[in-house]
Design a protein around this motif. Structure first.
Motif, short mmCIF file in Angstrom:
data_model
loop_
_atom_site.label_atom_id
_atom_site.label_comp_id
_atom_site.label_asym_id
_atom_site.label_seq_id
_atom_site.Cartn_x
_atom_site.Cartn_y
_atom_site.Cartn_z
N UNK A 149 0.83 -1.20 0.00
CA UNK A 149 0.00 0.00 0.00
C UNK A 149 0.87 1.25 0.00
N UNK A 150 0.83 1.97 -1.09
CA UNK A 150 1.51 3.26 -1.19
C UNK A 150 0.53 4.34 -0.73
N UNK A 151 0.95 5.61 -0.69
CA UNK A 151 0.05 6.65 -0.18
C UNK A 151 -1.29 6.72 -0.91
N UNK A 152 -1.29 6.55 -2.24
CA UNK A 152 -2.56 6.66 -2.96
C UNK A 152 -3.52 5.57 -2.54
N UNK A 153 -3.04 4.34 -2.41
CA UNK A 153 -3.93 3.25 -2.01
C UNK A 153 -4.37 3.39 -0.57
N UNK A 154 -3.49 3.86 0.29
CA UNK A 154 -3.88 4.06 1.70
C UNK A 154 -5.00 5.10 1.81
N UNK A 155 -4.86 6.24 1.13
CA UNK A 155 -5.90 7.26 1.20
C UNK A 155 -7.18 6.77 0.52
N UNK A 156 -7.06 5.98 -0.51
CA UNK A 156 -8.26 5.43 -1.16
C UNK A 156 -9.02 4.51 -0.20
N UNK A 157 -8.29 3.64 0.50
CA UNK A 157 -8.93 2.76 1.48
C UNK A 157 -9.58 3.58 2.59
N UNK A 158 -8.86 4.58 3.09
CA UNK A 158 -9.40 5.38 4.18
C UNK A 158 -10.66 6.13 3.75
N UNK A 159 -10.68 6.62 2.52
CA UNK A 159 -11.88 7.32 2.03
C UNK A 159 -13.07 6.37 1.99
N UNK A 160 -12.83 5.12 1.55
CA UNK A 160 -13.95 4.17 1.50
C UNK A 160 -14.38 3.77 2.92
N UNK A 161 -13.44 3.58 3.82
CA UNK A 161 -13.79 3.27 5.20
C UNK A 161 -14.56 4.42 5.83
N UNK A 162 -14.16 5.65 5.51
CA UNK A 162 -14.89 6.81 6.05
C UNK A 162 -16.34 6.78 5.57
N UNK A 163 -16.53 6.52 4.28
CA UNK A 163 -17.88 6.47 3.72
C UNK A 163 -18.72 5.40 4.40
N UNK A 164 -18.09 4.27 4.69
CA UNK A 164 -18.81 3.15 5.31
C UNK A 164 -18.99 3.33 6.81
N UNK A 165 -18.50 4.43 7.37
CA UNK A 165 -18.64 4.67 8.81
C UNK A 165 -17.70 3.84 9.65
N UNK A 166 -16.56 3.43 9.06
CA UNK A 166 -15.62 2.55 9.74
C UNK A 166 -14.28 3.25 9.97
N UNK A 167 -14.33 4.56 10.18
CA UNK A 167 -13.10 5.34 10.34
C UNK A 167 -13.36 6.45 11.35
N UNK A 168 -12.36 6.76 12.14
CA UNK A 168 -12.49 7.84 13.11
C UNK A 168 -11.65 9.03 12.68
N UNK A 169 -12.00 10.22 13.15
CA UNK A 169 -11.16 11.39 12.84
C UNK A 169 -9.72 11.22 13.31
N UNK A 170 -9.51 10.52 14.41
CA UNK A 170 -8.14 10.32 14.90
C UNK A 170 -7.30 9.53 13.90
N UNK A 171 -7.93 8.56 13.24
CA UNK A 171 -7.20 7.78 12.24
C UNK A 171 -6.82 8.65 11.05
N UNK A 172 -7.72 9.55 10.66
CA UNK A 172 -7.41 10.48 9.56
C UNK A 172 -6.23 11.36 9.96
N UNK A 173 -6.26 11.88 11.18
CA UNK A 173 -5.17 12.74 11.63
C UNK A 173 -3.84 11.98 11.64
#
Length: 864
Positions: free
Chosen positions: A698-722
């Motif tokens: 997972x390079x930066x593009x794939x990591x941010x892509x996964x995080x964006x999908x997890x955010x949409x699905x409600x499976x991500x916290x603001x702390x993880x984004x930070x």
């Protein structure tokens, strides 16, 4: 600020000859502003009144021939001038504002290291945000530029720049240029320089991107040299400027800009993460496209903005063609078919369509000109030129082009001039061709009508609809394919037909069989009559516009469509497969093919597809249009499940020893799997493990892509984004974090994102790219209930935002912030009311018209 009207430009062009601009820019005045001093040397043919444009923070002094003028006379961006006949010198000193919207002089602070960069984007009407100007394309002049910058900066410009010491730079005077092509890029650039054909070549990027540019520098420079050499083989006129720099700049609104000697590109083309070969090909095409502009646009410039297609259509065509001819990228036209052709078809079917070459009155001012940088001026125009080359022959086409360059070098030209040059090189009736192709709107639809005869032969008619009276001519290839006797999943080509529509006037039409044997270019005209049957059985698949040489929607007869469903991946040529996929796409959009049938075809054939452009294009349409828009919400989950199953098939196919040769396919499948995931478990496993099982890491593009999908699905916290932003504190990291925060299904997160998007507080307003990222995250189909109340707020607030922040943000607000996920009649009604009563400025109005038409189409497809 008032837009420049064509009649005003014509009057000023009759009055003035502009000789030279002496411009000094001081970039050391602080974060918000810069100094601009302009001296314009020009001649007035007679006594008369006119104006010069400038958009300052403060206009300090103005002198005309040494006589002071009152700066308070500035009205908007226009300073009136009362001129006597003869030569004049106009001097203006001003303080100008930096931009955060990619217009004028854009200023960017790199969050990764705090370094500052500035660059200009002057077209079509933003030069006066940098220097005072008679700002229209047909008042070309020499530009003599000097700059004061911080001592550790490098200054790049249209001509070779010289560092004089103490932060002072001087650029070589240019040949005559229009104001919209004046360019500057300044900052602590990382540069890779070389020489080719006796000229200095350079590529430049932000220091923080140096580790990503350097591994690709040889590829970029090799592509640049190869394209340069190929253009010198086909153009008689040598490259007309003194250097060739390519600067990859931050937060650029477009893909690139053809400034002579200093092409600016969006710096996303410096890849921080893994990309496919098709994406590298796209970068190569943009390099070739912008280089074509050095001749078409920069050497010879249109007179007014109605002829912008002369720039963009030509560069689009030459970009794909020259890249294929000069480099190892030989799949350019397949990529064009999948990624660009649909852009043109879609634009040409909306109420906002316009001719490739609109009438001058249809582009009355520069605000209207901005609206024509679209799929018609680029993709349809390039398709028309490709058809023209096929129709008149490449030799005559290039002879006409070279005549055009010779007759109008460093001057201005019109459509009539261009067609006249082509006519001098051929006996074809290019004037009539131009009227029927370039002055009309709409997409033709070509439908085969196949009949059987009593003796076992078959006949073919082509139903030709769409253009006025069916008179737009097409020269196309008709592909004929049979199933392989030992493998019905493979299709074997027969000798194709070459077909002219409408049919030439022949006293005795030749039999179709004879035409095939002779390769007759007039084998068959359009409906209502066909030719005598060929002997033998009809082909299993008959494909109009095989090789995609014309611009038209095509249909398949029922038997051919059945064959395609069974054996599409068995067609031997990728471009042929692209034509079939485009036919299926158009049929879905026109309500003639169920969206689920398209998904079924993708599920059956994409696991066997080898062409990356095809896989990427089909997956993108299936995900963003079919799953998100054309299917009702009740069927969306099934569609996403189909896509994840499909991508798992591709991942299994590319495991193990095959992985090394299928990295692009595998990366494409990983991205599509992430975007289509309906549950978070697999994505969390990948994120926690740092890689996809079997690769890639997972390079930066794939990591941010996964995080964006997890955010949409409600499976991500603001702390993880930070935490991820701390791991990747780059500009793309900032954008990724903004996208994720806006995607969180939390009322407070949505309200914060909305406020960031729609604030008109200049100090708090988002830059253009952060605005786009936030808008992309905001609207998610999974969150309809949470977002429903924001739909009316969009139509209430978008016009004021667009008016306050200008055309670039207005375009972004219409393109990305529009509630595309809410496919309802309520959204349609609110949008129509906004158009009628909300007074949106031109850039937003155009986007709303297009979005609402797409919404109507989606509602129709759902209804069908």
């Amino acid at each position: 600020m008032p837009a420049l009207h064509r009649t005003e430009a014509q009057a000023r062009a009759r009055l003035l000859d502009v000789h030279r601009y002496d411009i000094h820019l001081d970039l050391t005045q602080g974060e918000g502003t810069f100094g601009s001093r302009t001296v314009i040397h020009f001649r007035s043919h007679e006594a008369g009144d006119t104006f010069v444009e400038i958009t300052p923070a403060t206009l300090h002094t103005v002198t005309l021939d040494g006589r002071p003028l009152d700066p308070a006379a500035l009205d908007g961006n226009r300073l009136p001038l009362a001129l006597t006949a003869g030569d004049h010198e106009l001097c203006l000193d001003a303080t100008m504002r930096y931009s955060r919207t990619g217009e004028g002089m854009h200023r960017f602070t790199d969050p990764e290291d705090g370094r500052v960069y500035v660059y200009t984007q002057c077209g079509p009407s933003d030069a006066p945000r940098v220097f005072a100007a008679f700002d229209q394309p047909d008042l070309k002049a020499v530009f003599d530029l000097s700059v004061t910058a911080p001592e550790d900066w490098t200054v790049l410009a249209n001509g070779i720049t010289e560092h004089l010491g103490n932060g002072h730079w001087k650029a070589a005077p240019t040949p005559p240029l229009p104001t919209y092509l004046v360019a500057l890029a300044a900052g602590p650039w990382h540069s890779v320089r070389t020489e080719h054909a006796g000229l200095p070549f350079g590529i430049h990027c932000r220091r923080s991107l140096a580790p990503h540019l350097d591994p690709d520098a040889d590829e970029i420079l090799d592509l640049t040299r190869r394209c340069y050499d190929r253009y010198h083989q086909i153009f008689d006129e040598p490259y007309p400027f003194d250097s060739y720099d390519q600067a990859f700049v931050p937060e650029f609104n477009w893909g690139a800009m053809e400034n002579p000697g200093l092409v600016t590109f969006r710096d996303e083309f410096i890849y921080r993460s893994a990309v496919t070969a098709t994406e590298r090909q796209t970068r190569g095409m943009v390099i070739a496209h912008e280089m074509a502009h050095m001749w078409f646009g920069d050497l010879v410039t249109f007179r007014w903005w109605d002829d912008i297609w002369l720039n963009e259509s030509f560069a689009e065509y030459m970009g794909y063609q020259v890249l294929a001819e000069a480099t190892s990228f030989d799949g350019t036209w397949t990529d064009f078919a999948l990624t660009r052709k649909g852009w043109g078809y879609d634009a040409d079917q909306r109420p906002s369509t316009h001719p490739v070459a609109p009438a001058p009155d249809d582009v009355p001012d520069t605000a209207a000109a901005m609206l024509n940088f679209d799929g018609i001026s680029y993709a349809k125009g390039a398709s028309a030129l490709r058809q023209l080359v096929h129709w008149m022959g490449e030799k005559d086409f290039l002879a006409g082009i070279n005549d055009h360059f010779a007759r109008h070098r460093f001057a201005n030209a019109t459509l009539a001039d261009f067609i006249d040059s082509l006519a001098r090189a051929t006996d074809r009736d290019v004037h009539t061709w131009a009227e029927r192709w370039l002055r009309t709107t709409g997409v033709d639809t070509l439908t085969p009508v196949i009949g059987d005869t009593e003796d076992g032969g078959w006949t073919l008619h082509i139903d030709h609809t769409g253009s006025p009276d069916g008179t737009r001519p097409h020269r196309l290839t008709v592909g004929l394919y049979d199933q392989h006797p030992a493998d019905p999943g493979r299709l074997v080509p027969r000798k194709p037909l070459t077909w002219d529509l409408p049919s030439p006037k022949l006293s005795t039409p030749p039999p179709l069989s004879t035409a095939v044997e002779r390769g007759d270019p007039h084998a068959q005209g359009g409906a209502p009559t066909g030719h005598p049957a060929t002997p033998g059985r009809r082909p299993a698949l008959l494909l109009l516009n095989d090789q995609d040489l014309t611009y038209a929607k095509v249909r398949l007869d029922a038997a051919s469509w059945d064959t395609a469903l069974a054996a599409l991946s068995g067609l031997p040529d990728a471009l042929t497969r692209a034509v079939v996929w485009n036919a299926a796409r158009d049929m879905v959009r026109d309500g003639e093919l169920a969206p689920t049938a398209y998904l079924d075809a993708a599920r059956a054939h994409l696991p066997h597809e080898t062409d990356l452009a095809l896989v990427q294009g089909v997956l993108t349409f299936a995900r963003t249009q079919i799953a998100d828009r054309y299917l009702p919400p009740s069927e969306r989950g099934t569609a996403l499940a189909t896509l994840t199953a499909l991508t798992r098939d591709i991942l299994r196919r590319t495991e193990g020893p095959a992985h090394g040769t299928s990295t692009g396919l595998r990366l494409t499948a990983v991205r599509a799997f992430i975007d289509s995931a309906t549950t978070p478990e697999a994505l969390r496993d990948w994120l926690d493990g740092g890689s996809v099982p079997g690769g890639p890491d997972l390079d930066p593009e794939l990591r941010w892509r996964i995080l964006a999908r997890l955010a949409t699905l409600g499976a991500l916290t603001p702390d993880t984004i930070d935490a991820e932003l701390a791991r990747d504190p780059s500009a793309t990291g900032e954008q990724g974090a903004a996208r994720c925060r806006a995607a969180l299904p939390d009322p407070a997160a949505k309200q914060a994102a909305w406020h960031a998007l729609f604030t008109t507080d200049n100090d708090a307003a988002l830059s253009n790219h952060l605005f786009t990222a936030t808008a992309q995250g905001f609207w998610q189909p999974e969150q309809d209930d949470l977002l429903r109340d924001y739909v009316p707020r969009y139509f209430a607030e978008a016009p004021a935002l667009a008016t306050h922040r200008g055309p670039a943000l207005a375009d972004a607000a219409g393109r990305y912030a529009f509630p595309t996920t809410h496919i309802t009649t309520t959204t349609l009604r609110l949008g129509e009311t906004c158009l009628a009563d909300g007074n949106p400025p031109p850039a937003l109005r155009r986007k709303l018209i297009d979005q609402l038409d797409d919404l109507r189409r989606a509602l129709t497809v759902r209804g069908a």
